[in-house]
Scaffold this motif. Structure first.
Motif: not given
Length: 421
Positions: A164, A166, A133-138, A108
């Motif tokens: 992704d 990460t 970066d995504t809001p969840d840190g990915h 997302t």
């Protein structure tokens, strides 16, 4: 501040060599580490972009044109475009709007970031890439590809794919840390190796300096007494307080002794420095010993020789000096004070010269240091046994001392034999 000593300058040079070696090795390691990190970064980024390119091309192949000339996109709810997450923008380059996007994307990303990358690709009519970066840190890799459907010649839309990264980025970061740690360890190892190599490189210079200082110390120590005696004799002769003939006789003895001392000091210094290389040749050891005994004034002492014919490979001048020094030592110390020396010399068929005396012998605590300079008793320079030991070692032999059956000392000079007559 006092100027540095020669030894201090050599040690400073050793530190500089160590530092230069360490810096050079560290620079090489850092260069290779930077290349390795860059290559790994380029590799994983290239692999990710290649996968996204394939996904975008598959999406482009599935586009079609409807009856009204509009671009048709497969139903995103079918799930084929969820990962990597694909978004389709259509319209003119300055007015792109979302036509279709993944129904359940695996990542997302903020719509604004996706739209900004699409606008950049449309404006440049070229591929655009970004990492966000995504809001969840990915960490997410974005890949935008503009397309021009035929027969048009302007950008009609942009496909943006996101995946992704990460795990890939974390693996790259771990590799970077490992390489950095390895560089630190290898730099420390090279510093240690550099210090050892520098120490070995300057060791000959320090050894030569020590030998020079030892030679000067020997010369000053051993020439001080005869020089003072010569001065005293000269002052006595000038004042007329002694018979001139006796003064000249004593002066001659002292000058002869000083000449022997200087010769001995130079020989020992050249042997220690390796400048005096034995010129080996076959010679009769028994005849050499007999010649040395014949040329040495006995001064009332008794010297007997028992020699078996034997040929050794040696330098005649050096070996003659070694045997002469052993004989002089026995004549000087191999008797009680005021007594007469009784020396027995034996030459064996194995190339061993044994010198026995009937003197007080050598105390056990002095055996280990006997062949060091200034270890002989009074009345000699203390260099004779040291030179004899050096000559034996230079010939691949040895010089040892034990107790004699006659109560004195027994010196054994061993020299490798050549042939037996």
């Amino acid at each position: 501040m006092s100027p540095p000593t020669p030894a201090g300058r050599i040690r400073r040079l050793r530190r500089r060599i160590t530092l230069l070696f360490t810096l050079t090795s560290a620079a090489a390691l850092l260069g290779m580490a930077a290349l390795a990190v860059h290559a790994d970064d380029t590799s994983w980024r290239g692999q990710v972009d290649a996968d996204l390119t394939v996904r975008v091309r598959e999406s482009l192949a599935e586009l079609s044109t409807g009856d009204a000339g509009q671009l048709l996109y497969p139903d995103p709810r079918e799930g084929g475009y969820d990962c990597p997450a694909v978004t389709l923008f259509t319209g003119s380059p300055d007015q792109l709007t979302v036509t279709a996007q993944a129904h359940r994307p695996c990542v997302t990303v903020a719509p604004g970031q996706v739209k900004a990358l699409a606008d950049a690709a449309a404006a440049d009519s070229d591929v655009a890439r970004a990492i966000t970066d995504t809001p969840d840190g990915h960490a997410v890799r974005l890949f935008a590809q503009p397309f021009v459907p035929p027969p048009e010649d302007t950008v009609s839309g942009v496909i943006v794919a996101a995946t992704d990264i990460t795990d890939s980025k974390a693996a790259h970061d771990r590799l970077t840390l490992v390489i950095a740690g390895a560089c630190a360890v290898l730099t420390a190892v090279t510093a240690l190796v550099g210090r050892l190599l520098a120490a070995r490189a300057v060791r000959p210079a320090l050894t030569a300096l020590d030998q020079q200082e030892a030679f000067l110390t020997d010369a000053a120590h051993d020439l001080r007494t005869p020089a003072a005696s010569l001065r005293l004799l000269a002052e006595t002769g000038l004042r007329g307080e002694a018979d001139h003939t006796e003064v000249l006789r004593r002066t001659l003895r002292l000058s002869t002794r000083m000449g022997d001392l200087v010769d001995g000091l130079l020989t020992r210094a050249r042997l220690m420095a390796g400048a005096l290389t034995p010129e080996l040749e076959p010679l009769r050891l028994d005849q050499l010993v007999e010649a040395v005994v014949a040329d040495t004034p006995a001064d009332g002492h008794r010297v007997s020789v028992t020699a078996a014919p034997v040929v050794v490979l040696a330098d005649p001048d050096l070996l003659r000096r070694a045997v002469g020094n052993l004989l002089d030592n026995a004549l000087t110390h191999g008797h009680a004070p005021g007594g007469t020396a009784d020396v027995e010399i034996t030459v064996a068929v194995d190339g061993t010269v044994t010198v026995d005396d009937a003197g007080p012998g050598v105390p056990p605590e002095q055996v280990r240091s006997l062949f060091e300079r200034f270890r002989s008793g009074s009345g000699s320079s203390g260099l004779g046994l040291s030179i004899a030991a050096w000559v034996a070692q230079a010939h691949g032999g040895s010089l040892t001392v034990t107790g004699s059956a006659r109560g004195g000392a027994r010196f054994l000079l061993r020299t490798p034999t050549r042939t037996r007559p």
